[in-house]
Design a protein around this motif. Structure first.
Motif, PDB file in Angstrom:
ATOM      1  N   LEU C 226     -65.842  44.543  24.250  1.00 37.07           N
ATOM      2  CA  LEU C 226     -65.768  45.708  23.370  1.00 37.07           C
ATOM      3  C   LEU C 226     -65.877  47.025  24.111  1.00 37.07           C
ATOM      4  CD1 LEU C 226     -67.853  44.366  20.383  1.00 37.07           C
ATOM      5  CD2 LEU C 226     -65.432  44.946  20.390  1.00 37.07           C
ATOM      6  N   GLN C 227     -66.824  47.102  25.041  1.00 42.45           N
ATOM      7  CA  GLN C 227     -67.001  48.405  25.683  1.00 42.45           C
ATOM      8  C   GLN C 227     -65.804  48.755  26.560  1.00 42.45           C
ATOM      9  OE1 GLN C 227     -69.637  49.265  28.867  1.00 42.45           O
ATOM     10  NE2 GLN C 227     -70.283  47.146  29.111  1.00 42.45           N
ATOM     11  N   TYR C 228     -65.126  47.733  27.098  1.00 46.79           N
ATOM     12  CA  TYR C 228     -63.954  48.058  27.913  1.00 46.79           C
ATOM     13  C   TYR C 228     -62.792  48.499  27.054  1.00 46.79           C
ATOM     14  CZ  TYR C 228     -66.752  46.340  31.668  1.00 46.79           C
ATOM     15  OH  TYR C 228     -67.778  46.202  32.554  1.00 46.79           O
ATOM     16  N   THR C 229     -62.723  47.978  25.847  1.00 42.67           N
ATOM     17  CA  THR C 229     -61.703  48.471  24.929  1.00 42.67           C
ATOM     18  C   THR C 229     -61.904  49.960  24.704  1.00 42.67           C
ATOM     19  OG1 THR C 229     -61.628  46.328  23.830  1.00 42.67           O
ATOM     20  CG2 THR C 229     -60.712  48.195  22.632  1.00 42.67           C
ATOM     21  N   ALA C 230     -63.144  50.333  24.426  1.00 46.17           N
ATOM     22  CA  ALA C 230     -63.426  51.752  24.203  1.00 46.17           C
ATOM     23  C   ALA C 230     -63.049  52.562  25.437  1.00 46.17           C
ATOM     24  CB  ALA C 230     -64.898  51.943  23.854  1.00 46.17           C
ATOM     25  N   PHE C 231     -63.468  52.079  26.606  1.00 46.03           N
ATOM     26  CA  PHE C 231     -63.183  52.860  27.811  1.00 46.03           C
ATOM     27  C   PHE C 231     -61.689  52.955  28.095  1.00 46.03           C
ATOM     28  CE2 PHE C 231     -67.711  52.481  28.889  1.00 46.03           C
ATOM     29  CZ  PHE C 231     -67.921  53.811  29.192  1.00 46.03           C
ATOM     30  N   ALA C 232     -60.959  51.876  27.823  1.00 45.27           N
ATOM     31  CA  ALA C 232     -59.521  51.922  28.057  1.00 45.27           C
ATOM     32  C   ALA C 232     -58.877  53.015  27.203  1.00 45.27           C
ATOM     33  CB  ALA C 232     -58.898  50.563  27.749  1.00 45.27           C
ATOM     34  N   PHE C 233     -59.300  53.117  25.956  1.00 43.93           N
ATOM     35  CA  PHE C 233     -58.770  54.164  25.081  1.00 43.93           C
ATOM     36  C   PHE C 233     -59.071  55.545  25.653  1.00 43.93           C
ATOM     37  CE2 PHE C 233     -57.177  52.615  20.971  1.00 43.93           C
ATOM     38  CZ  PHE C 233     -57.376  51.268  21.152  1.00 43.93           C
ATOM     39  N   PHE C 234     -60.318  55.733  26.043  1.00 46.09           N
ATOM     40  CA  PHE C 234     -60.708  57.052  26.528  1.00 46.09           C
ATOM     41  C   PHE C 234     -60.009  57.374  27.848  1.00 46.09           C
ATOM     42  CE2 PHE C 234     -64.796  56.041  24.089  1.00 46.09           C
ATOM     43  CZ  PHE C 234     -64.244  56.553  22.927  1.00 46.09           C
ATOM     44  N   MET C 235     -59.844  56.341  28.680  1.00 43.31           N
ATOM     45  CA  MET C 235     -59.150  56.545  29.952  1.00 43.31           C
ATOM     46  C   MET C 235     -57.758  57.135  29.725  1.00 43.31           C
ATOM     47  SD  MET C 235     -60.732  55.515  32.756  1.00 43.31           S
ATOM     48  CE  MET C 235     -59.449  55.013  33.889  1.00 43.31           C
ATOM     49  N   ILE C 236     -56.988  56.513  28.817  1.00 39.41           N
ATOM     50  CA  ILE C 236     -55.598  56.948  28.709  1.00 39.41           C
ATOM     51  C   ILE C 236     -55.452  58.310  28.047  1.00 39.41           C
ATOM     52  CG2 ILE C 236     -54.564  54.652  28.844  1.00 39.41           C
ATOM     53  CD1 ILE C 236     -54.118  55.005  25.761  1.00 39.41           C
ATOM     54  N   VAL C 237     -56.371  58.666  27.153  1.00 42.73           N
ATOM     55  CA  VAL C 237     -56.195  60.009  26.574  1.00 42.73           C
ATOM     56  C   VAL C 237     -56.615  61.079  27.560  1.00 42.73           C
ATOM     57  CG1 VAL C 237     -56.279  59.440  24.151  1.00 42.73           C
ATOM     58  CG2 VAL C 237     -58.386  59.936  25.319  1.00 42.73           C
TER      59      VAL C 237
END
Lengths: 243, 425, 296, 350
Positions: C226-237
């Motif tokens: 779950l936390q990597y999903t969140a980070f992946a989203f934040f990374m790309i924006v």
């Protein structure tokens, strides 16, 4: 009756290195029907967008009925009395034709239901008023687009290709409606590629080329103007040369 | 892994699943049927609310093993004996998903729908704090084999009991012993996870150090899924003699891995809760050796009593046979919770199903109960900050030693082994 | 250690942490930028990769690094099979395709997480490695944990490889053409189904590979995704949507912010500062930190 | 075609749905059934029913901003949590009754949503989704470190007679909370119906969602209208948050501010049917019951988790307009076949 209703002064809009509208100065008189032509990419739709608040002009001013409306938000300009339609006439989905009309932000004093009914009757689409708008034909959609603008009771309407993709019979009907509205005092500016259509309806024509306003005059004057011929011939779309 | 495969859907669950489908969308109808109220009188029925999914599934799994093993063993021994007849034990589970709201519904389901005689408690203080008020309202006895958070006992719930001493006691007493090891530590770095249980643990560790006059270099709380290199770097630059850490197993593993990666090497790490679980040892894959922990129970420990299981060693053997893993104290305390009920029901002398008044009587019996078990002597406090918490079972410091990282008792107690201290790899 | 060393160590920690985020962000940026899929399952590929490491490594002599190629190939194939489903729900006459894809992959993520939890239980598992343990101390600077350094290098290398593939190969050109305009790409004779599947497969494989490394650094558990999903989203924006090299910058920014906040402001504040920062950055720079992304 | 007698059940159902006053009838019958329902239910099933009611309301509140206005709000749950904590703070710190707490929570969240909405609603699409998500995470972290929320120790609500502040309510029990949720949920549905299906305001919201430029050119102030929808939907979530907190009696940031709260609202609205009144009702009931009952009745396995995942995937694949689409007859055998054919074509990958 040659009072100027809508006036732009040095209106300029740039996108990065591209200057889409280059110091356009142009006035539309109250009560006239003005055509706006020019080759593809000459900045016609950009000009509409700058006029109606979708783009903030980089330089220049827009004055409507004596009020400086430069940089106003588009909904305020609409409420001020400048309506417009879009090239693609998309009704709002999941709603009936009538609901599409009622969505328009009319002035408070207006009974919107009554007004919607009048307009639908005027445009001869009152029989489908309570049908799903997404099921309309292309021409009906154009009519609905026009109808929605009329809800605003605008003094001036900017039309972006009002008859494009509409069968000739319906196109004639649309033109008929425009004339009638013009007789009642509405001012129009119309982007139109079909010169036959234009010839029938406009009082004067403004020509844009590469973002600049190059000529203004009656249809005959413009169609024989060398600069206009050059503008069209110079472009790839030689099929659009006015005849 | 093996124990999970064993728990594939059995027939009973299947029936329930089928019933569930019917229940969907027609709550009303299902409600009239009462969903499982068809209980007979030949068994004692206990509701188990625990978290098998969600953030706290580690501990939930451990409590489940404890309750299961108790049930299996007591049924093999004929059940609970009341007035000369024996009654088997039946457990019915609900997954609280580490979510208080689900836990509260589960508690209500156990009481009004499953009509259980008593409840075995949820894992994690958040769920316990949502379940306890429902037990109060329905006057249903409730023992948790895992609730260690001091918050629970402060609320003074009359119907809720706990067999594990609160962490305030466990962590503090173990910490004090570890701080007394020779050479005596002069400084300690305290880190912890910013969660209710973990924060209580870390602050108990800090209190212990302050009591002993040891300098506390930092008291550093972090979100559970933080990157622990930051903590390790800060700690390394402070260069403490000992590092204390309050958290659950996942954060211990992450912390110690980060320490290994950054060559951070104090004289010892003391982590609570869970160094004695295979989760912790597996998680570190052989690097767990030398870690200090705290416990109230070990397979090797001597305790005075032996109700149901003869001794700690007997219990450990039974647990290994059943689950192929060594039990830790949470599992033992969960089994002990069952034994406490067993004793109390024998004293009550009423056949199942228990009436409301019998349930209330059971609570009074629990208040005064004294049981000697493989886990230790269990009694519940009747007043104070640890109201209804079993503070009798004494905490011990342990260390993982030897090739298979066996937890052995260290410190000052009579049976303590020599500590590997300062810890050498 | 003196405090300048703590500072330099914190910067090292932050940069290497950023490297971990890059391994997760690279593939995600590709599927977002090219396939216009917002994949909620991204963190679950990380989890599955880490689990593959934990389960396969003991069979290959306890060396997690040996699992990397296997994880890539296995999840490449998984991705190739899953992509048509996602493609199907995000095209056609479906309303709100963005949301459809999001919810479909949310279901996929729930399925993956739930399956692993049910099959393997909740335990945390170690991903062993003998090759990488401990850290290399560089006097005056601090310690460089071997496994983190390798992870960061792999993250950056896969970004470079990606860029190379996209801009220097036929397949890459096809994928970019699809990103520009699906219909024109089809007219040009590109088998868009194949290339889209390949792109998604590469993403799944790479993310799972990142998962093996993340398993080596931390450990493997069914809830870790779950936390990597969140980070992946934040990374790309933060990178700027559709701007691949920005991934490095956002990795560095997220890693450093996290590390420096933890050391100098307090560990409790880490995620508050991080998420607050992301929120504010999005408000003031929706086009990404470098201003090179597209704004919807 | 066909006479009255040839109508299938589905046709009749559709005919009923198509009637102008059908919604009002359904609403009225539903309200009456709901009002008497707890008398037929045990305490446990009353709890389940009130949980379902709450999630219907929450899904509908998300549907307002997500479905009608088309803004993917990934941080909606923040208001559920903030509503819970504000209610709690008012009750614990100021020692005021629950009603006061709930009202103050509503007002507080209205202001908060307005302040947040102004800059955030300038973003759109994925940007808005991710910004609101980050915002919600930040709020959760803030609640974990603040003193007044109880930090990581959470907050226990006062219970017992007199705490509700509502006349004639003694010790608030399941019945009380059931009717509280019923009023909130029916209120939310009625509000959604009149606001979005029966007023010019709703037409404008849909106009903005479908074609923002065109809407603007028709004098519609999109910014203002979106902000209004956002504030209304957030306040509703806050009211449910406050009511739920008082009901559960213990709240913790990791629970009431968990991202899963938002995720569930989205899934419910979407699987039920986005931008409709019935969708969130159906989605809310189905998903809540499936989730809650499976975890309670299949309590010693987690097999239901992957199954829920599969269910979500299958629904999106075959019923893109949600369960309401199935009820409207949009998912016939032919549609499924067509779907499968199109899906198979996309496997052309060699």
């Amino acid at each position: 009756m040659s009072e100027t209703l809508l006036q732009t002064d040095g209106l300029t809009k740039r996108f990065g290195a591209l200057t889409a509208n280059d110091e356009i100065t142009l006035g539309v008189d109250r009560g006239e029907i003005r055509g706006l032509i020019g080759p593809n990419g000459s900045g016609k739709t950009t000009f509409f967008n700058s006029l109606t608040g979708f783009y903030t002009p980089d330089e220049g001013t827009v004055t409507f009925d004596g009020t400086d409306i430069t940089g106003w938000e588009s909904h305020r300009i609409a409420r001020e009395g400048v309506g417009r339609t879009f090239q693609i006439a998309a009704p709002f989905g999941n709603m009936t034709v009538r609901q599409n009309m009622l969505a328009v932000q009319t002035p408070k004093s207006v009974d919107e239901h009554e007004r919607a009914q009048e307009i639908l009757e005027f445009l001869d689409i009152d029989h489908i008023a309570d049908d799903d708008a997404s099921g309309m034909s292309g021409g009906q959609k154009k009519l609905l687009g026009l109808g929605r603008v009329l809800m605003l009771d605008p003094e001036c309407i900017l039309l972006d290709e009002p008859t494009a993709g509409v069968n000739p019979a319906l196109a004639d009907r649309i033109l008929e409606h425009l004339r009638e509205l013009n007789d009642r005092g509405t001012t129009f500016m119309i982007i139109e590629h079909d010169m036959d259509v234009l010839k029938q309806i406009v009082d004067t024509v403004s020509v844009l080329d590469q973002g600049r306003h190059i000529v203004q005059g009656t249809f005959e004057e413009v169609s024989t103007d060398d600069r206009v011929r050059e503008a069209y011939l110079g472009s790839a779309d030689d099929d659009e040369v006015p005849v | 892994m093996r124990d999970n495969l064993k728990n594939t859907v059995n027939r009973r669950q299947f029936t329930k699943a089928a019933g569930l489908t019917g229940a969907l969308g027609v709550t009303g109808v299902a409600g009239c049927l009462g969903g499982g109220s068809d209980r007979g009188g030949d068994k004692f029925k206990f509701g188990v609310v625990t978290s098998l999914s969600g953030d706290l599934r580690f501990g939930g799994e451990v409590t489940r093993r404890g309750y299961d093993l108790w049930k299996k063993t007591i049924n093999e021994n004929g059940g609970i004996e009341v007035d000369g007849s024996s009654y088997e034990v039946e457990l019915t589970y609900a997954d609280a998903k580490s979510d208080p709201s689900t836990g509260a519904d589960a508690a209500s389901q156990m009481i009004t729908s499953e009509k259980v005689d008593a409840v075995l408690g949820p894992y994690s203080s958040n769920v316990t704090l949502a379940v306890a008020p429902i037990m109060e309202k329905n006057q249903t006895p409730h023992i948790s084999g895992s609730a260690e958070s001091p918050r629970i006992w402060e609320e003074q719930y009359k119907h809720t009991f706990g067999t594990v001493p609160t962490v305030t006691l466990i962590a503090r007493q173990a910490a004090e012993e570890i701080l007394s090891l020779d050479p005596t530590a002069e400084s300690v770095y305290v880190s912890g996870v910013n969660g209710p249980f973990s924060k209580a643990t870390a602050s108990a560790m800090r209190d212990a150090a302050e009591n002993k006059g040891v300098e506390v270099l930092a008291y550093d709380l972090n979100p559970s899924d933080t990157d622990w290199t930051s903590v390790v770097s800060s700690a390394k630059s402070e260069d403490p003699d000992l590092h204390f850490h309050g958290g659950h197993i996942g954060s211990h593993v992450s912390l110690l891995k980060a320490a290994d990666q950054l060559n951070y090497d104090p004289n010892g790490f003391f982590c609570h809760y869970g160094v004695n679980t295979s989760d912790f040892k597996d998680g570190l894959g052989g690097d767990a050796s030398g870690t200090f922990g705290a416990t109230v129970w070990l397979p090797s420990i001597e305790r005075t009593g032996g109700k149901l299981f003869g001794s700690a060693a007997d219990y450990a053997k039974a647990a290994r046979d059943e689950f192929d893993q060594s039990p830790d104290y949470t599992q033992a305390a969960s089994s002990a919770a069952g034994i406490v009920y067993q004793q109390a029901l024998e004293e009550l002398g009423a056949a199942p199903p228990l009436s409301d008044t019998e349930q209330s009587k059971l609570v009074s019996i629990l208040e005064d109960i004294e049981v000697q078990t493989f886990y230790g002597d269990v009694t519940f406090d009747k007043e104070g900050d640890f109201y209804h918490n079993n503070t009798t079972t004494s905490p011990l410091p342990v260390q993982l030693q030897g090739d298979d990282d066996e937890a052995v008792v260290v410190g000052s107690s009579a049976s303590a082994s020599e500590a590997n201290y300062p810890v050498s790899e | 250690m003196v405090s300048t060393e703590l500072l330099s160590q914190s910067i090292i920690n932050g940069l290497l942490l950023g490297g971990i985020y890059v391994t997760v962000g690279v593939g995600f940026a590709l599927v977002f930028g090219v396939l216009e899929i917002i994949d909620f399952a991204v963190g679950e590929y990380v989890m599955l990769g880490a689990f593959t490491g934990a389960i396969v490594a003991p069979m290959v002599g306890g060396e997690g690094l040996l699992v990397v190629p296997l994880a890539f190939v296995a999840f490449f194939l998984v991705g190739v099979v899953i992509q048509p489903f996602i493609h199907h729900v995000t095209t056609g006459d479906r309303p709100m395709p963005l949301l459809m894809g999001l919810v479909f992959t949310f279901g996929l993520a729930t399925f993956m997480r739930g399956s692993i939890l049910t099959i393997f239980g909740p335990n945390t598992r170690n991903v062993p490695t003998n090759a990488l343990s401990g850290g290399i101390e560089i006097g005056g600077l601090g310690t460089f944990p071997e496994v983190r350094v390798v992870t960061a290098v792999v993250g950056v290398l896969s970004l470079v490889a990606f860029m190379y593939y996209l801009y220097r190969t036929t397949g890459g050109t096809a994928i970019r053409a699809i990103a520009e305009d699906r219909d024109i790409a089809r007219l040009m004779g590109v088998n868009i189904n194949r290339y889209q599947s390949i792109a998604y497969g590469v993403y799944a494989g790479l993310t799972a590979t990142g998962g093996v490394f993340i398993g080596l650094i931390y450990s493997a558990g069914p809830g870790m995704g779950l936390q990597y999903t969140a980070f992946a989203f934040f990374m790309i924006v933060l990178a700027g949507l559709g701007y691949l090299p920005g991934i490095i910058i956002s990795g560095i920014v997220l890693g450093l912010a996290q590390s420096l906040t933890a050391v100098y402001l307090g560990g409790e504040l880490v995620f508050f500062v991080l998420f607050g920062m992301i929120y504010v950055l999005l408000l003031v720079r929706p086009e990404g930190l470098l201003g090179k992304g597209e704004v919807a | 075609m066909g006479t009255e007698n040839d109508l299938t059940v589905r046709d009749r159902f559709q005919a009923l749905l198509g009637r102008d006053d059908a919604h009002l009838w359904l609403f009225g019958i539903g309200a009456v059934v709901l009002a008497v329902l707890p008398f037929a239910l045990s305490t446990f099933w009353t709890r389940i029913a009130l949980g379902a009611l709450m999630w219907i309301g929450l899904a509908q509140s998300w549907n307002m901003i997500g479905g009608y206005a088309g803004y993917l709000d990934f941080g909606h749950g923040a208001y559920f949590g903030v509503g819970a904590f504000v209610t709690g703070i008012v009750m614990v710190e100021l020692e005021l009754p629950f009603v006061a707490g709930l009202l103050i929570a509503g007002v507080f969240c209205a202001v908060l949503a307005y302040v947040v909405g102004v800059p955030t609603l300038r973003l759109s699409g994925a940007y808005f989704a991710i910004a609101t998500w980050a915002f919600a995470e930040a709020i959760k972290e803030l609640a974990l470190i603040l003193e007044i929320t109880g930090g990581t120790y959470g907050m226990t609500f006062p219970t017992g007679p007199g705490t509700s502040g509502i006349p004639l309510v003694g010790w608030p029990d399941e019945m009380f909370f059931y009717y509280l949720m019923m009023v909130l949920t029916l209120g939310t549905i009625a509000l959604a119906y009149f606001l979005f299906e029966h007023s010019e305001f709703g037409f404008r919201v849909k106009a903005i969602r479908d074609h923002e430029d065109a809407a603007q050119s028709l004098g519609i102030d999109a910014t203002k209208i979106k902000r209004r929808v956002y504030v209304i939907s957030c306040v509703i979530a806050a009211l449910f948050g406050g009511a739920n907190a008082y009901y559960i009696t213990f709240i913790h940031p990791n629970d009431v501010l968990a991202p899963i709260i938002t995720d569930q609202m989205i899934i419910m609205a979407l699987l039920g049917g986005l931008g409709t009144i019935g969708g969130p009702i159906i989605g809310g009931v189905l998903i809540f019951l499936l989730n809650r009952l499976s975890s309670l009745f299949l309590g010693n396995t987690t097999i239901y988790l992957p199954l829920i995942g599969l269910l979500i995937m299958v629904t999106v694949l075959f019923a893109p307009s949600g369960v309401i689409g199935i009820l409207r007859g949009e998912v016939g055998r032919e549609d499924v076949k067509q779907n499968l054919r199109e899906l198979a074509e996309k496997f052309d990958i060699l």
